[in-house]
Every structure is written in structure tokens, then in C-alpha cells.
Design an enzyme around this catalytic site. Structure first.
Site, PDB file in Angstrom:
ATOM      1  N   CYS A   1      39.935 -23.104 -23.541  1.00 46.09           N
ATOM      2  CA  CYS A   1      39.704 -23.838 -22.194  1.00 46.09           C
ATOM      3  C   CYS A   1      38.545 -23.711 -22.208  1.00 46.09           C
ATOM      4  O   CYS A   1      37.342 -22.796 -22.265  1.00 46.09           O
ATOM      5  CB  CYS A   1      40.044 -23.246 -21.093  1.00 46.09           C
ATOM      6  SG  CYS A   1      40.572 -25.375 -19.696  1.00 46.09           S
TER       7      CYS A   1
ATOM      8  N   ASP B   1      37.289 -24.053 -19.395  1.00 47.44           N
ATOM      9  CA  ASP B   1      36.614 -23.462 -17.510  1.00 47.44           C
ATOM     10  C   ASP B   1      35.407 -22.650 -17.989  1.00 47.44           C
ATOM     11  O   ASP B   1      35.497 -21.518 -18.651  1.00 47.44           O
ATOM     12  CB  ASP B   1      37.931 -23.162 -17.382  1.00 47.44           C
ATOM     13  CG  ASP B   1      37.893 -22.744 -15.967  1.00 47.44           C
ATOM     14  OD1 ASP B   1      38.771 -22.749 -15.336  1.00 47.44           O
ATOM     15  OD2 ASP B   1      37.365 -21.499 -15.672  1.00 47.44           O
TER      16      ASP B   1
ATOM     17  N   ARG C   1      34.838 -20.011 -16.201  1.00 48.09           N
ATOM     18  CA  ARG C   1      35.352 -19.019 -15.603  1.00 48.09           C
ATOM     19  C   ARG C   1      36.121 -18.109 -16.999  1.00 48.09           C
ATOM     20  O   ARG C   1      36.580 -16.637 -17.013  1.00 48.09           O
ATOM     21  CB  ARG C   1      35.789 -18.307 -14.553  1.00 48.09           C
ATOM     22  CG  ARG C   1      35.326 -19.494 -13.540  1.00 48.09           C
ATOM     23  CD  ARG C   1      36.426 -19.920 -12.490  1.00 48.09           C
ATOM     24  NE  ARG C   1      37.335 -20.546 -12.607  1.00 48.09           N
ATOM     25  CZ  ARG C   1      38.104 -20.884 -11.914  1.00 48.09           C
ATOM     26  NH1 ARG C   1      38.767 -20.888 -11.210  1.00 48.09           N
ATOM     27  NH2 ARG C   1      39.343 -22.475 -12.635  1.00 48.09           N
TER      28      ARG C   1
ATOM     29  N   HIS D   1      44.799 -20.528 -19.638  1.00 49.47           N
ATOM     30  CA  HIS D   1      44.060 -19.023 -17.826  1.00 49.47           C
ATOM     31  C   HIS D   1      45.217 -19.964 -16.856  1.00 49.47           C
ATOM     32  O   HIS D   1      45.399 -21.484 -17.095  1.00 49.47           O
ATOM     33  CB  HIS D   1      43.341 -19.304 -18.186  1.00 49.47           C
ATOM     34  CG  HIS D   1      42.263 -20.461 -17.217  1.00 49.47           C
ATOM     35  ND1 HIS D   1      41.712 -20.873 -16.337  1.00 49.47           N
ATOM     36  CD2 HIS D   1      41.615 -21.493 -17.913  1.00 49.47           C
ATOM     37  CE1 HIS D   1      41.601 -22.085 -16.366  1.00 49.47           C
ATOM     38  NE2 HIS D   1      41.333 -22.296 -17.132  1.00 49.47           N
TER      39      HIS D   1
ATOM     40  N   CYS E   1      44.995 -23.358 -14.470  1.00 54.99           N
ATOM     41  CA  CYS E   1      44.100 -24.183 -15.089  1.00 54.99           C
ATOM     42  C   CYS E   1      43.399 -25.869 -14.616  1.00 54.99           C
ATOM     43  O   CYS E   1      45.500 -26.016 -14.095  1.00 54.99           O
ATOM     44  CB  CYS E   1      44.820 -24.274 -17.140  1.00 54.99           C
ATOM     45  SG  CYS E   1      43.625 -25.238 -17.954  1.00 54.99           S
TER      46      CYS E   1
HETATM   47 CO    CO Z   1      41.551 -24.493 -18.146  1.00 55.75          CO
END
Ligand code: CO
Length: 198
Positions: free
Chosen positions: A40, A42, A44, A96, A99
Site C-alpha cells: 500500500c 500508506d 506508515r 495493512h 487501510c
Molecule cells: Co492502505
């Protein structure tokens, strides 16, 4: 401050050379990662950081909700290069919990072009509606959908012509599905590996 990033870079590069004067010379001449990471976007979930892999050790493709669209020329170009040229041994699809892509797919609101991108997530939710309905807690239901989505991407990857051709050549790329916990930093193997275990 944006300047801090460039300052940090100078310190980092100098530190690498101090530890190993040939570090960048070696890396610049050879890229031979064993792993392709499809994760992803993302911020993090940085592939290298959470797996302890150094530059040069993992080829990375990231998009919102770590999806494998069969017509995505970006993902397919990465996959083709990883399989045919870099000869990676493992592909890891890593989503994750928590998400935002998964929850955006299911919240009933319109967000724009991302709604088209996330269509496969809603398709999976329909396919597994019975399973998902058994979760009363919304967070738990979305986390299960997150896992089911990752498993579907693993199986979808295995059906791509690029992977099919590599297997016809006798190569055995293993495709793994993992999910990362934002709250504990741990990777959870979903045990949906596609490809002969060696
Ligand atoms: Co995500």
C-alpha cells in the site's frame, strides 16, 4: 522543513561511505533483489524499514490498497521487470490493517477517481458477503476484508500471463500474502502462498 531532508541525505550518504567505502559503487553496478514488494502507498508501511532490507534488496511497487489490476500498465511493467530481468524469487503482496483504501471502498461515500481504483475491493466484499456479515464490529469486518483482498491479489498475480509464462519456463516464484499491523509493527503471514514451497 524540506531542507532537512536534503541535509539528512548528506549525513546518511557520508555515514554509509564511512562504514563501507565501496557501498555506493557496488550498489550502482548491480541490482539483484530476491524480492518484489507490492504494498500500500500508506506512508506508515515502508517496505525496507519494516523488513530490515537494505537498498538493492527489494524491488518495490506501491499503490492504494496494494491492488493487482490485470490491466494496470504500471504494475505490469514492474512485475515484468522483476520476473523476467531481475529474476526475483519471491513476490510479497503486503496490505495493512486500518487501510484507508479498504475503508474508503466500503464507506458508501463518493471520493472521486479512487472509487474506480477500489472497485475490486467492493467486488471481493460482495463475493465474501456471508463471511463478512458474521463480524459485528466494523473494524474487525474491514480487517477481514483487508486480508481477503490481499489473498485475492496473490491469486490474481498467479494468473497473470507474466507469472504463468515464468512457471512454464520452470521458474518457481513464490507469491506471499502478508498483512502489517500499524499498531504493533508486526507482519502477519496469511499463509496463502502461491507457488511450490521449497
Ligand atoms: Co492502505
Amino acid at each position: 522543513m524540506i531542507k532537512e531532508l536534503l541535509d539528512h541525505n548528506k549525513v546518511w550518504a557520508a555515514g554509509k561511505v564511512a562504514d563501507d567505502p565501496e557501498y555506493f559503487n557496488r550498489l550502482s553496478e548491480l541490482q539483484a533483489p530476491d524480492y518484489l514488494w507490492i504494498g500500500c502507498s500508506d506512508s506508515r508501511v515502508p517496505a525496507n524499514v519494516i523488513t530490515g532490507l537494505e537498498p538493492g534488496e527489494v524491488f518495490v511497487h506501491r499503490n492504494v490498497a496494494n491492488l493487482v489490476h490485470p490491466g494496470d500498465i504500471n504494475m505490469l511493467s514492474v512485475l515484468e521487470h522483476a520476473v523476467d530481468t531481475l529474476k526475483v524469487k519471491h513476490i510479497i503482496v503486503c496490505g495493512h490493517y486500518g487501510c484507508g483504501g479498504i475503508s474508503a471502498a466500503m464507506d458508501g461515500h463518493q471520493h472521486g477517481v479512487i472509487d474506480h481504483w477500489l472497485q475490486p475491493v467492493r467486488d471481493i466484499a460482495v463475493q465474501y458477503a456471508g463471511v463478512l456479515a458474521s463480524f459485528e464490529d466494523e473494524e474487525a469486518r474491514l480487517n477481514r476484508l483487508c486480508e481477503l483482498t490481499i489473498e485475492a491479489q496473490v491469486q490474481g498475480l498467479a494468473r497473470t500471463p507474466i507469472i504463468q509464462a515464468s512457471r512454464q519456463r520452470g521458474e518457481n516464484i513464490q507469491i506471499h500474502g502478508w498483512v502489517y499491523g500499524l499498531t504493533n509493527g508486526l507482519l502477519n503471514d496469511l499463509h496463502c502462498c502461491n507457488g511450490a514451497q521449497k
